[in-house]
Motif scaffolding. Structure first.
Motif, PDB file in Angstrom:
ATOM      1  N   GLN A  29      14.508  21.084 -37.034  1.00  0.00           N
ATOM      2  CA  GLN A  29      15.233  21.196 -38.302  1.00  0.00           C
ATOM      3  C   GLN A  29      14.279  21.311 -39.489  1.00  0.00           C
ATOM      4  OE1 GLN A  29      15.933  17.939 -40.378  1.00  0.00           O
ATOM      5  NE2 GLN A  29      15.814  16.360 -38.791  1.00  0.00           N
ATOM      6  N   LYS A  30      14.749  22.081 -40.489  1.00  0.00           N
ATOM      7  CA  LYS A  30      13.992  22.266 -41.736  1.00  0.00           C
ATOM      8  C   LYS A  30      14.501  21.246 -42.745  1.00  0.00           C
ATOM      9  CE  LYS A  30      15.003  26.747 -41.177  1.00  0.00           C
ATOM     10  NZ  LYS A  30      15.232  28.167 -41.563  1.00  0.00           N
ATOM     11  N   THR A  31      13.586  20.542 -43.388  1.00  0.00           N
ATOM     12  CA  THR A  31      13.989  19.349 -44.130  1.00  0.00           C
ATOM     13  C   THR A  31      14.050  19.506 -45.648  1.00  0.00           C
ATOM     14  OG1 THR A  31      11.718  18.564 -44.316  1.00  0.00           O
ATOM     15  CG2 THR A  31      12.944  17.868 -42.359  1.00  0.00           C
ATOM     16  N   TYR A  32      13.618  20.645 -46.207  1.00  0.00           N
ATOM     17  CA  TYR A  32      13.555  20.769 -47.681  1.00  0.00           C
ATOM     18  C   TYR A  32      14.898  20.410 -48.325  1.00  0.00           C
ATOM     19  CZ  TYR A  32      16.006  25.183 -47.028  1.00  0.00           C
ATOM     20  OH  TYR A  32      16.950  26.123 -46.682  1.00  0.00           O
ATOM     21  N   SER A  33      14.843  19.898 -49.536  1.00  0.00           N
ATOM     22  CA  SER A  33      16.079  19.482 -50.212  1.00  0.00           C
ATOM     23  C   SER A  33      16.529  20.575 -51.175  1.00  0.00           C
ATOM     24  CB  SER A  33      15.851  18.161 -50.951  1.00  0.00           C
ATOM     25  OG  SER A  33      14.953  18.347 -52.036  1.00  0.00           O
ATOM     26  N   ALA A  34      17.637  20.314 -51.889  1.00  0.00           N
ATOM     27  CA  ALA A  34      18.172  21.339 -52.795  1.00  0.00           C
ATOM     28  C   ALA A  34      17.229  21.597 -53.973  1.00  0.00           C
ATOM     29  CB  ALA A  34      19.554  20.927 -53.302  1.00  0.00           C
ATOM     30  N   ASP A  35      16.437  20.592 -54.369  1.00  0.00           N
ATOM     31  CA  ASP A  35      15.588  20.777 -55.550  1.00  0.00           C
ATOM     32  C   ASP A  35      14.106  20.555 -55.277  1.00  0.00           C
ATOM     33  OD1 ASP A  35      15.550  18.033 -55.239  1.00  0.00           O
ATOM     34  OD2 ASP A  35      15.806  17.589 -57.364  1.00  0.00           O
ATOM     35  N   ASN A  36      13.722  20.481 -53.996  1.00  0.00           N
ATOM     36  CA  ASN A  36      12.326  20.172 -53.708  1.00  0.00           C
ATOM     37  C   ASN A  36      11.961  20.668 -52.305  1.00  0.00           C
ATOM     38  OD1 ASN A  36       9.749  18.761 -53.627  1.00  0.00           O
ATOM     39  ND2 ASN A  36      10.614  17.456 -55.226  1.00  0.00           N
ATOM     40  N   ARG A  37      10.761  21.248 -52.160  1.00  0.00           N
ATOM     41  CA  ARG A  37      10.365  21.707 -50.830  1.00  0.00           C
ATOM     42  C   ARG A  37       9.968  20.537 -49.934  1.00  0.00           C
ATOM     43  NH1 ARG A  37       6.872  26.649 -53.103  1.00  0.00           N
ATOM     44  NH2 ARG A  37       6.858  25.185 -54.834  1.00  0.00           N
TER      45      ARG A  37
END
Ligand code: ZN
Length: 357
Positions: A63-71
């Motif tokens: 799974q790719k973990t980046y958030s809505a406002d941060n890599r």
């Protein structure tokens, strides 16, 4: 004509496979906070490559973990993605970037009369567990998160966090009163918890803040007790349990490999309890993953010339913060074949909600 026949046979075979799959009644979701692939690899190496519980997985995914406002995510945004199937901003819990409330896996389960629980080695108001019951745009609002825990419909919650209840309600006595009024039975030690009869909803606050792995086999014991309680309380409807190895993250922030190994061992014991449960209850899905990795751990040869015979290895850390590489997902038991390939962390959360819907 021949093509049609092949297509029909293929269709029938795939329908047959679908029908042969075990339905998912229970989900045990284990999250190693800050457990990157290097943390898992370190445990395999430390075990002299004898199979660990991770090696026993029936299926794996990424799974790719980046958030809505941060890599690079924090535990609130990634916890929300795993718990609710939605990417949000760092520090946000159970809400979208515009502040709308999203339904968590636990809330879906509760609407289906399933029993629900959380077990952690940190305080219950911490980001990962809170993502499963709270809805707020700051993970640091511990007083509100404590209130939201009492308003939740969880059947069992085991961890630390009495401190924040004392701060919110004024004293231990007043905190206990608020807990009782919310319909939870308050329990202060594992010993008392193990003597409980599972009849009432239970809030076990076994530490003021954190319960570390230096507390012996606490996580495995608490997982085992929670499974017993949830099985009884969920009955034919089943249950969802989230178990967090919370302090793997802290040891990554501290760049302490020995301490992280200790936290990993405690988490692995809890995974073993869950996998044993699933082998005795074939309608149970066990999902093991992390919210992100911490410390940028890497395993390097102690000697740059790896054509030489064994030169030893070193655990090296590259940051005091989190890192952004993909995170493995290990699957065991019923429905393990449903989760495949490379996905967003939010896709995993959405998939789990779908499985119980
Ligand atoms: Zn962290």
């Amino acid at each position: 004509m021949r093509r049609t026949a092949i297509f029909v046979v293929a269709m029938l075979l795939s329908i047959g496979t679908l029908m042969a799959q075990e339905p998912v009644k229970n989900i045990i979701f284990l999250i190693g906070d800050g457990m990157g692939l290097a943390s898992v690899s370190m445990m395999q190496l430390e075990n002299n490559y004898e199979p660990t519980i991770f090696d026993e997985a029936k299926n794996v995914a990424l799974q790719k973990t980046y958030s809505a406002d941060n890599r690079v995510t924090d535990s609130a945004a990634s916890g929300t993605a795993l718990a609710s199937g939605v990417k949000t901003n760092n520090t946000y819990l159970g809400v979208t970037p515009d502040g709308s409330v999203v339904e968590s896996l636990m809330e879906v389960a509760q609407s289906k009369n399933m029993a629900t629980g959380v077990v952690v080695t940190t305080y219950l108001q911490h980001a990962t567990p809170a993502a499963f019951y709270a809805h707020i745009n700051s993970r640091h609002e511990y007083a509100t998160i404590s209130e939201q825990l009492l308003q939740s419909k969880l059947d069992v919650a085991i961890g630390g966090g009495l401190e924040f209840f004392k701060e919110r309600y004024g004293s231990t006595c007043k905190a206990k009163k608020a807990i009782a009024e919310s319909g939870f039975e308050y329990v202060s030690t594992m010993k008392k918890l193990n003597k409980g009869d599972n009849a009432t909803r239970t809030l076990a606050l076994v530490a003021d803040k954190e319960v570390g792995a230096d507390s012996g086999d606490y996580l495995a014991e608490a997982t085992s007790k929670a499974l017993e309680m949830l099985e009884e309380r969920g009955g034919e409807h089943g249950f969802v349990l989230m178990v967090e190895g919370s302090l793997i993250d802290g040891m990554g922030h501290g760049n302490d490999a020995k301490a992280q190994q200790r936290e990993m061992l405690s988490f692995m014991q809890a995974i073993e309890v869950a996998v044993d449960y699933a082998s005795e209850h074939p309608d149970t899905l066990v999902v093991v993953t992390a919210d992100h990795s911490t410390g940028g751990l890497t395993i390097v040869s102690a000697e740059a010339d790896f054509t030489l015979s064994e030169q030893g290895v070193e655990y090296r850390w590259t940051t005091k913060g989190h890192s952004g590489e993909m995170i493995p997902i290990y699957l065991y038991g019923a429905g393990a074949e449903h989760i495949n390939g490379i996905m967003e962390n939010s896709e995993l959360g959405a998939k789990l909600k779908e499985l119980i819907k």
